[in-house]
Motif scaffolding. Structure first.
Motif, PDB file in Angstrom:
ATOM      1  N   GLY A  46     -23.175  43.407 -22.030  1.00 41.72           N
ATOM      2  CA  GLY A  46     -22.554  42.106 -22.273  1.00 41.72           C
ATOM      3  C   GLY A  46     -22.531  41.286 -20.997  1.00 41.72           C
ATOM      4  O   GLY A  46     -23.114  41.668 -19.990  1.00 41.72           O
ATOM      5  N   GLU A  47     -21.858  40.162 -21.034  1.00 40.13           N
ATOM      6  CA  GLU A  47     -21.794  39.311 -19.855  1.00 40.13           C
ATOM      7  C   GLU A  47     -20.681  39.772 -18.917  1.00 40.13           C
ATOM      8  O   GLU A  47     -19.643  40.268 -19.352  1.00 40.13           O
ATOM      9  N   LEU A  48     -20.911  39.574 -17.635  1.00 40.57           N
ATOM     10  CA  LEU A  48     -19.934  39.899 -16.612  1.00 40.57           C
ATOM     11  C   LEU A  48     -19.636  38.622 -15.834  1.00 40.57           C
ATOM     12  O   LEU A  48     -20.561  37.968 -15.345  1.00 40.57           O
ATOM     13  N   ALA A  49     -18.363  38.268 -15.729  1.00 47.46           N
ATOM     14  CA  ALA A  49     -17.944  37.117 -14.938  1.00 47.46           C
ATOM     15  C   ALA A  49     -17.381  37.608 -13.609  1.00 47.46           C
ATOM     16  O   ALA A  49     -16.622  38.571 -13.563  1.00 47.46           O
ATOM     17  N   VAL A  50     -17.761  36.927 -12.547  1.00 49.17           N
ATOM     18  CA  VAL A  50     -17.308  37.292 -11.206  1.00 49.17           C
ATOM     19  C   VAL A  50     -16.614  36.080 -10.599  1.00 49.17           C
ATOM     20  O   VAL A  50     -17.133  34.977 -10.630  1.00 49.17           O
ATOM     21  N   MET A  51     -15.416  36.328 -10.064  1.00 51.63           N
ATOM     22  CA  MET A  51     -14.667  35.289  -9.359  1.00 51.63           C
ATOM     23  C   MET A  51     -14.307  35.816  -7.977  1.00 51.63           C
ATOM     24  O   MET A  51     -14.587  36.969  -7.653  1.00 51.63           O
ATOM     25  N   ALA A  52     -13.679  34.970  -7.184  1.00 53.78           N
ATOM     26  CA  ALA A  52     -13.288  35.355  -5.825  1.00 53.78           C
ATOM     27  C   ALA A  52     -12.412  36.604  -5.862  1.00 53.78           C
ATOM     28  O   ALA A  52     -11.618  36.803  -6.792  1.00 53.78           O
ATOM     29  N   ASP A  53     -12.578  37.453  -4.873  1.00 49.65           N
ATOM     30  CA  ASP A  53     -11.810  38.693  -4.711  1.00 49.65           C
ATOM     31  C   ASP A  53     -12.001  39.667  -5.864  1.00 49.65           C
ATOM     32  O   ASP A  53     -11.099  40.440  -6.197  1.00 49.65           O
ATOM     33  N   HIS A  54     -13.171  39.663  -6.456  1.00 49.32           N
ATOM     34  CA  HIS A  54     -13.492  40.587  -7.548  1.00 49.32           C
ATOM     35  C   HIS A  54     -13.543  42.011  -7.002  1.00 49.32           C
ATOM     36  O   HIS A  54     -13.844  42.243  -5.834  1.00 49.32           O
TER      37      HIS A  54
ATOM     38  N   VAL B 169     -21.276  47.737  -8.380  1.00 52.58           N
ATOM     39  CA  VAL B 169     -22.697  47.457  -8.553  1.00 52.58           C
ATOM     40  C   VAL B 169     -22.950  47.494 -10.054  1.00 52.58           C
ATOM     41  O   VAL B 169     -22.557  48.435 -10.732  1.00 52.58           O
ATOM     42  N   VAL B 170     -23.619  46.453 -10.568  1.00 48.84           N
ATOM     43  CA  VAL B 170     -23.842  46.321 -12.005  1.00 48.84           C
ATOM     44  C   VAL B 170     -25.316  46.044 -12.266  1.00 48.84           C
ATOM     45  O   VAL B 170     -25.907  45.157 -11.639  1.00 48.84           O
ATOM     46  N   ALA B 171     -25.917  46.805 -13.187  1.00 53.69           N
ATOM     47  CA  ALA B 171     -27.293  46.545 -13.606  1.00 53.69           C
ATOM     48  C   ALA B 171     -27.297  45.326 -14.522  1.00 53.69           C
ATOM     49  O   ALA B 171     -26.399  45.147 -15.344  1.00 53.69           O
ATOM     50  N   THR B 172     -28.312  44.475 -14.358  1.00 47.83           N
ATOM     51  CA  THR B 172     -28.428  43.280 -15.191  1.00 47.83           C
ATOM     52  C   THR B 172     -29.726  43.331 -15.993  1.00 47.83           C
ATOM     53  O   THR B 172     -30.657  44.061 -15.648  1.00 47.83           O
ATOM     54  N   THR B 173     -29.760  42.538 -17.035  1.00 52.31           N
ATOM     55  CA  THR B 173     -30.915  42.491 -17.909  1.00 52.31           C
ATOM     56  C   THR B 173     -31.466  41.074 -17.966  1.00 52.31           C
ATOM     57  O   THR B 173     -30.884  40.157 -17.375  1.00 52.31           O
ATOM     58  N   ILE B 174     -32.545  40.893 -18.682  1.00 51.98           N
ATOM     59  CA  ILE B 174     -33.144  39.577 -18.849  1.00 51.98           C
ATOM     60  C   ILE B 174     -32.152  38.675 -19.569  1.00 51.98           C
ATOM     61  O   ILE B 174     -31.568  39.063 -20.571  1.00 51.98           O
ATOM     62  N   GLY B 175     -31.943  37.490 -19.036  1.00 54.74           N
ATOM     63  CA  GLY B 175     -31.005  36.573 -19.666  1.00 54.74           C
ATOM     64  C   GLY B 175     -30.688  35.376 -18.794  1.00 54.74           C
ATOM     65  O   GLY B 175     -31.410  35.058 -17.855  1.00 54.74           O
ATOM     66  N   ASP B 176     -29.580  34.726 -19.123  1.00 57.47           N
ATOM     67  CA  ASP B 176     -29.136  33.534 -18.402  1.00 57.47           C
ATOM     68  C   ASP B 176     -28.035  33.893 -17.424  1.00 57.47           C
ATOM     69  O   ASP B 176     -27.176  34.708 -17.730  1.00 57.47           O
TER      70      ASP B 176
ATOM     71  N   PHE C 138     -29.979  43.814 -10.422  1.00 58.02           N
ATOM     72  CA  PHE C 138     -28.605  44.279 -10.293  1.00 58.02           C
ATOM     73  C   PHE C 138     -27.803  43.327  -9.422  1.00 58.02           C
ATOM     74  O   PHE C 138     -28.356  42.498  -8.704  1.00 58.02           O
ATOM     75  N   VAL C 139     -26.476  43.447  -9.536  1.00 57.15           N
ATOM     76  CA  VAL C 139     -25.534  42.641  -8.762  1.00 57.15           C
ATOM     77  C   VAL C 139     -24.686  43.594  -7.934  1.00 57.15           C
ATOM     78  O   VAL C 139     -24.141  44.566  -8.458  1.00 57.15           O
ATOM     79  N   HIS C 140     -24.586  43.299  -6.651  1.00 57.77           N
ATOM     80  CA  HIS C 140     -23.742  44.076  -5.742  1.00 57.77           C
ATOM     81  C   HIS C 140     -22.570  43.187  -5.340  1.00 57.77           C
ATOM     82  O   HIS C 140     -22.760  42.098  -4.801  1.00 57.77           O
ATOM     83  N   ILE C 141     -21.354  43.645  -5.626  1.00 58.31           N
ATOM     84  CA  ILE C 141     -20.142  42.888  -5.316  1.00 58.31           C
ATOM     85  C   ILE C 141     -19.330  43.704  -4.321  1.00 58.31           C
ATOM     86  O   ILE C 141     -18.950  44.843  -4.610  1.00 58.31           O
ATOM     87  N   ALA C 142     -19.080  43.128  -3.146  1.00 59.20           N
ATOM     88  CA  ALA C 142     -18.292  43.825  -2.127  1.00 59.20           C
ATOM     89  C   ALA C 142     -17.729  42.816  -1.134  1.00 59.20           C
ATOM     90  O   ALA C 142     -18.450  41.926  -0.667  1.00 59.20           O
ATOM     91  N   ASN C 143     -16.453  42.965  -0.830  1.00 57.26           N
ATOM     92  CA  ASN C 143     -15.788  42.170   0.213  1.00 57.26           C
ATOM     93  C   ASN C 143     -15.986  40.665   0.044  1.00 57.26           C
ATOM     94  O   ASN C 143     -16.309  39.952   0.990  1.00 57.26           O
TER      95      ASN C 143
END
Length: 138
Positions: free
Chosen positions: A30-38, A42-49, A69-74
């Motif tokens: 599904g979709e993952l939303a990221v905001m400040a201080d998340h 690490v999340v694998a992503t697929t073809i999409g918007d 993939f998306v890497h979220i840290a600090n």
């Protein structure tokens, strides 16, 4: 609303590098939303918007991305994808040709690996056509 550093890297270019208020990516489940201080992850992503708001306006920027993939840290987010392009940059003729080529490949006898590559090519072509023309592909 807080901001975070966002860098979107495709195999051939730096697609975006700057401050961001919010990012929405197509995760595998599904979709993952990221905001400040998340939370760090690490999340694998697929073809999409993807959609994101930069720190300068409330306007949403969109793009069509391939797998990655998306890497979220600090409070820093790095998105690595095989392709990233704005809807207005999509070449409809090329996307249509890729769609037809992928359909032909799926009809041929293939190994399991080739079949999955053909399926991925078809999904990417369909998504590019849908975003580029705003029409749903049969």
């Amino acid at each position: 609303m807080g901001t975070f550093d966002l860098k979107i890297l495709a195999t051939n270019k730096v697609f975006y590098d700057g401050k961001c208020k919010m990012l929405v990516v197509p995760a595998l489940d599904g979709e993952l939303a990221v905001m400040a201080d998340h939370q760090n992850m690490v999340v694998a992503t697929t073809i999409g918007d993807i959609r994101f708001q930069d720190d300068q306006s409330d306007e949403w920027h969109t793009a069509v991305v391939g797998i990655g993939f998306v890497h979220i840290a600090n409070n820093r987010v790095t998105m690595l994808v095989d392709t990233a392009e704005r809807p207005e940059d999509i070449d409809e003729v090329r996307a249509r040709e890729a769609y037809e080529r992928a359909l032909e490949q799926l009809q041929q006898k293939q190994s399991i690996q080739e079949y999955h590559v053909s399926q991925a090519s078809l999904a990417r072509a369909m998504h590019r056509l849908k975003k580029g023309t705003r029409k749903i592909v049969d």
